[in-house]
Design a protein around this motif. Structure first.
Motif, PDB file in Angstrom:
ATOM      1  N   ILE A 221       0.829  -1.199   0.000  1.00  0.00           N
ATOM      2  CA  ILE A 221       0.000   0.000   0.000  1.00  0.00           C
ATOM      3  C   ILE A 221       0.871   1.260   0.000  1.00  0.00           C
ATOM      4  O   ILE A 221       1.784   1.406   0.813  1.00  0.00           O
ATOM      5  CB  ILE A 221      -0.944   0.015   1.215  1.00  0.00           C
ATOM      6  N   GLY A 222       0.567   2.151  -0.942  1.00  0.00           N
ATOM      7  CA  GLY A 222       1.295   3.402  -1.047  1.00  0.00           C
ATOM      8  C   GLY A 222       2.576   3.319  -1.850  1.00  0.00           C
ATOM      9  O   GLY A 222       3.319   4.308  -1.938  1.00  0.00           O
ATOM     10  N   ALA A 223       2.854   2.172  -2.449  1.00  0.00           N
ATOM     11  CA  ALA A 223       4.095   2.009  -3.219  1.00  0.00           C
ATOM     12  C   ALA A 223       4.104   2.961  -4.417  1.00  0.00           C
ATOM     13  O   ALA A 223       3.060   3.316  -4.968  1.00  0.00           O
ATOM     14  CB  ALA A 223       4.235   0.568  -3.693  1.00  0.00           C
ATOM     15  N   PHE A 224       5.311   3.347  -4.808  1.00  0.00           N
ATOM     16  CA  PHE A 224       5.471   4.294  -5.910  1.00  0.00           C
ATOM     17  C   PHE A 224       6.660   3.855  -6.752  1.00  0.00           C
ATOM     18  O   PHE A 224       7.763   3.667  -6.244  1.00  0.00           O
ATOM     19  CB  PHE A 224       5.716   5.704  -5.347  1.00  0.00           C
ATOM     20  N   ASP A 225       6.434   3.640  -8.035  1.00  0.00           N
ATOM     21  CA  ASP A 225       7.502   3.198  -8.936  1.00  0.00           C
ATOM     22  C   ASP A 225       7.342   3.941 -10.255  1.00  0.00           C
ATOM     23  O   ASP A 225       6.391   3.723 -11.001  1.00  0.00           O
ATOM     24  CB  ASP A 225       7.423   1.688  -9.165  1.00  0.00           C
ATOM     25  N   LEU A 226       8.278   4.814 -10.547  1.00  0.00           N
ATOM     26  CA  LEU A 226       8.176   5.637 -11.751  1.00  0.00           C
ATOM     27  C   LEU A 226       8.234   4.822 -13.029  1.00  0.00           C
ATOM     28  O   LEU A 226       7.796   5.280 -14.087  1.00  0.00           O
ATOM     29  CB  LEU A 226       9.302   6.684 -11.749  1.00  0.00           C
ATOM     30  N   ASN A 227       8.783   3.615 -12.946  1.00  0.00           N
ATOM     31  CA  ASN A 227       8.945   2.800 -14.149  1.00  0.00           C
ATOM     32  C   ASN A 227       7.815   1.806 -14.351  1.00  0.00           C
ATOM     33  O   ASN A 227       7.873   0.976 -15.256  1.00  0.00           O
ATOM     34  CB  ASN A 227      10.281   2.059 -14.084  1.00  0.00           C
TER      35      ASN A 227
ATOM     36  N   SER B 201       4.173  -3.959 -13.022  1.00  0.00           N
ATOM     37  CA  SER B 201       5.617  -3.775 -13.147  1.00  0.00           C
ATOM     38  C   SER B 201       6.119  -4.194 -14.518  1.00  0.00           C
ATOM     39  O   SER B 201       5.412  -4.854 -15.294  1.00  0.00           O
ATOM     40  CB  SER B 201       6.343  -4.587 -12.071  1.00  0.00           C
ATOM     41  N   ASN B 202       7.366  -3.841 -14.802  1.00  0.00           N
ATOM     42  CA  ASN B 202       7.992  -4.248 -16.065  1.00  0.00           C
ATOM     43  C   ASN B 202       8.163  -5.753 -16.147  1.00  0.00           C
ATOM     44  O   ASN B 202       8.349  -6.304 -17.230  1.00  0.00           O
ATOM     45  CB  ASN B 202       9.352  -3.552 -16.224  1.00  0.00           C
ATOM     46  N   GLN B 203       8.129  -6.419 -14.990  1.00  0.00           N
ATOM     47  CA  GLN B 203       8.224  -7.882 -14.963  1.00  0.00           C
ATOM     48  C   GLN B 203       6.860  -8.557 -15.150  1.00  0.00           C
ATOM     49  O   GLN B 203       6.757  -9.776 -15.109  1.00  0.00           O
ATOM     50  CB  GLN B 203       8.830  -8.340 -13.627  1.00  0.00           C
ATOM     51  N   GLY B 204       5.827  -7.745 -15.361  1.00  0.00           N
ATOM     52  CA  GLY B 204       4.501  -8.292 -15.615  1.00  0.00           C
ATOM     53  C   GLY B 204       3.760  -8.700 -14.359  1.00  0.00           C
ATOM     54  O   GLY B 204       2.821  -9.501 -14.423  1.00  0.00           O
ATOM     55  N   LYS B 205       4.108  -8.147 -13.200  1.00  0.00           N
ATOM     56  CA  LYS B 205       3.469  -8.521 -11.938  1.00  0.00           C
ATOM     57  C   LYS B 205       2.531  -7.417 -11.482  1.00  0.00           C
ATOM     58  O   LYS B 205       2.870  -6.235 -11.530  1.00  0.00           O
ATOM     59  CB  LYS B 205       4.532  -8.775 -10.869  1.00  0.00           C
ATOM     60  N   LEU B 206       1.350  -7.808 -11.009  1.00  0.00           N
ATOM     61  CA  LEU B 206       0.371  -6.870 -10.465  1.00  0.00           C
ATOM     62  C   LEU B 206       0.490  -6.813  -8.946  1.00  0.00           C
ATOM     63  O   LEU B 206       0.586  -7.851  -8.286  1.00  0.00           O
ATOM     64  CB  LEU B 206      -1.046  -7.279 -10.852  1.00  0.00           C
ATOM     65  N   ILE B 207       0.459  -5.601  -8.405  1.00  0.00           N
ATOM     66  CA  ILE B 207       0.561  -5.396  -6.963  1.00  0.00           C
ATOM     67  C   ILE B 207      -0.506  -4.386  -6.541  1.00  0.00           C
ATOM     68  O   ILE B 207      -0.658  -3.339  -7.179  1.00  0.00           O
ATOM     69  CB  ILE B 207       1.951  -4.866  -6.562  1.00  0.00           C
ATOM     70  N   VAL B 208      -1.239  -4.675  -5.472  1.00  0.00           N
ATOM     71  CA  VAL B 208      -2.224  -3.732  -4.936  1.00  0.00           C
ATOM     72  C   VAL B 208      -1.486  -2.639  -4.175  1.00  0.00           C
ATOM     73  O   VAL B 208      -0.727  -2.921  -3.246  1.00  0.00           O
ATOM     74  CB  VAL B 208      -3.216  -4.434  -3.998  1.00  0.00           C
ATOM     75  N   ILE B 209      -1.700  -1.385  -4.551  1.00  0.00           N
ATOM     76  CA  ILE B 209      -1.044  -0.271  -3.869  1.00  0.00           C
ATOM     77  C   ILE B 209      -2.042   0.692  -3.224  1.00  0.00           C
ATOM     78  O   ILE B 209      -1.637   1.610  -2.508  1.00  0.00           O
ATOM     79  CB  ILE B 209      -0.122   0.511  -4.834  1.00  0.00           C
ATOM     80  N   GLY B 210      -3.333   0.489  -3.476  1.00  0.00           N
ATOM     81  CA  GLY B 210      -4.317   1.379  -2.882  1.00  0.00           C
ATOM     82  C   GLY B 210      -5.719   0.801  -2.924  1.00  0.00           C
ATOM     83  O   GLY B 210      -6.069   0.077  -3.865  1.00  0.00           O
ATOM     84  N   ILE B 211      -6.517   1.099  -1.900  1.00  0.00           N
ATOM     85  CA  ILE B 211      -7.903   0.642  -1.801  1.00  0.00           C
ATOM     86  C   ILE B 211      -8.774   1.822  -1.395  1.00  0.00           C
ATOM     87  O   ILE B 211      -8.424   2.573  -0.475  1.00  0.00           O
ATOM     88  CB  ILE B 211      -8.060  -0.467  -0.741  1.00  0.00           C
TER      89      ILE B 211
END
Length: 486
Positions: free
Chosen positions: A104-110, A184-194
């Motif tokens: 939650i709250g993760a931030f990745d410019l790429n 992500s660039n690796q094709g993975k989905l991550i929940v960062i907000g609800i």
């Protein structure tokens, strides 16, 4: 409003008005206590002054149940205030417990950010944007411009993003809202907000939302008025073992098609066909579906006649090869309330009966709320393991599924798995808490009209729980199904 049971209402915080929501065509209700017992209320915003009315409804529900009556309105997003107050770490813990990647709250410019709007176990809009939006095609833009885009259902990411977002809200007890994902660039989905709110929805999304809500309101009113008659189906699996204990590919004796066929899995990227899968004829009668499974087992016996094999079923009779006992249901709409009834009435008692080693398949397999819509209009409840270990267990599983599907309104009164301690126990295996939850669920089921019809197969399941029994996954299932062993 009296006499108009089965309606969908919009309840908003205080005197606030949200024009686009009001344009969805949902009539507004100002006093929750005036809603009819089988109405559905879409709760928008903080509970505020409505909290007292919600507490009164909950308390009234308990009193009515103790008197043998039911129901109270289904209030969508009743958990929204509680979830919004949780720290990020606790939200992450709950999501990861059920196999969902979360930060939650993760931030990745790429990475690409995807915002998914969910209503009633369905995505109504999906937007994507690169977090690093300062440049696009070598031209500089402001952060609020650029490459923000609407994704359509034919996009490759739609299905996995929809599935993850639906499960994230479901796990947290929410019925609608928005989920932010990182791709992500690796094709993975991550929940960062609800979020339990519906904001920044485009015109196409609003139109789709209106269509989904209108369809739900119509189907809900019809079910409340006419009742539900569930049609059951299934595709349970079992595995063939040689005399040396090795897996024998089901594809040697069965084709992928047909009522007695084989099913595939991917092992180290390679598609293999190790599982026998039975596809009985659908019926509204649990006994008929069970009888047809026995017929298909006889067909399977003829296909393998003369070959020294052992047939095993359950959750995971062979390490690394989990088996499913998916139940198909049609003749009703798929709702969060119905799915929670199935989790509590079907998955919970089967969880108590499974052997200890079976827990290793979770959360990848056998997670709560695992469901898939079917092209024919029904849905497939995928949480249960293969209950083919015995005909009585199979019949019990079908009877419980039918009662849960047809009486989900009544079962909403007491669903132990809505409580975090019991949900943790489901995954961690705390038997004391699981037994408490099962006992509560048996009481709730026994109050339904469906229990009177299916008392014997249901009691078989809960009597086995009381006797501290578990199924034997090493046994040959043909013995209890009375199929000759050649």
């Amino acid at each position: 409003m009296m006499g108009q049971t089965g309606k969908l209402w919009l309840s908003m915080e205080g005197n606030k008005r949200i024009a686009w929501l009001e344009k969805l065509g949902i009539p507004r209700i100002n006093d929750l206590l005036s809603a009819s017992p089988d109405d559905c209320v879409m709760l928008v915003g903080k509970q505020g002054e409505r909290e007292r009315a919600i507490q009164e409804l909950t308390g009234e529900h308990q009193e009515l149940q103790e008197k043998g009556r039911h129901n109270t309105p289904w209030i969508l997003n009743i958990q929204s205030d509680q979830i919004s107050s949780l720290p990020a770490a606790e939200i992450e813990r709950r999501l990861r417990r059920e196999g969902l990647s979360a930060k939650i709250g993760a931030f990745d410019l790429n990475s690409k950010r995807i915002t998914v709007t969910i209503w009633g176990l369905e995505a109504v809009e999906m937007r994507s944007s690169y977090l690093n939006s300062s440049r696009f095609n070598q031209l500089k833009f402001g952060a609020d411009l650029s490459d923000r885009a609407i994704l359509t259902k034919d996009h490759v990411i739609w299905r996995p993003a929809e599935r993850m977002s639906i499960r994230a809200l479901y796990v947290l007890g929410l019925d609608f809202g928005q989920v932010d994902l990182l791709f992500s660039n690796q094709g993975k989905l991550i929940v960062i907000g609800i979020s339990s709110r519906l904001t920044n929805i485009g015109n196409i999304g609003k139109q789709h939302l209106r269509e989904v809500i209108t369809a739900f309101a119509t189907a809900w009113r019809e079910e409340i008025t006419n009742g539900v008659q569930a049609t059951l189906g299934a595709d349970p699996e079992f595995v063939l073992l040689s005399t040396e204990g090795r897996i024998v590919p089901a594809s040697r004796y069965f084709s992928p098609e047909g009522a007695a066929g084989c099913d595939s899995v991917r092992i180290r990227g390679e598609r293999r066909w190790p599982l026998v899968e039975l596809r009985p004829r659908p019926s509204s009668n649990p006994a008929d579906v069970t009888a047809d499974i026995q017929r298909l087992l006889r067909v399977a016996s003829q296909r393998t006649a003369g070959v020294p094999l052992k047939w095993q079923a359950g959750a995971s009779p062979v390490p690394g090869l989990p088996l499913g006992g998916h139940v198909h249901l049609s003749g009703m709409i798929l709702t969060g309330e119905r799915l929670r009834a199935l989790d509590n009435a079907v998955a919970l008692p089967l969880r108590v009966l499974e052997p200890l080693k079976a827990a290793k398949r979770r959360p990848r397999y056998g997670s709560l709320g695992d469901v898939r819509r079917q092209p024919h209009g029904g849905f497939e409840y995928r949480t249960p393991p293969s209950w083919l270990v015995s005909p009585r267990l199979a019949l019990g599983a079908f009877a419980l599924a039918k009662v849960a599907a047809e009486h989900s309104r009544e079962l909403a009164f007491d669903r132990p798995l809505d409580e975090e301690c019991y949900r943790d126990a489901f995954y961690e295996g705390d038997r004391t808490l699981l037994l408490e939850a099962a006992e509560r669920m048996y009481v709730a089921i026994s109050r339904t009209a469906g229990y009177v019809v299916y008392r014997e197969p249901i009691d078989f399941v809960f009597d086995a729980i009381k006797r501290n029994r578990s199924w034997d996954e090493s046994a040959d299932i043909r013995v209890k199904w009375r199929i000759p062993i050649y």
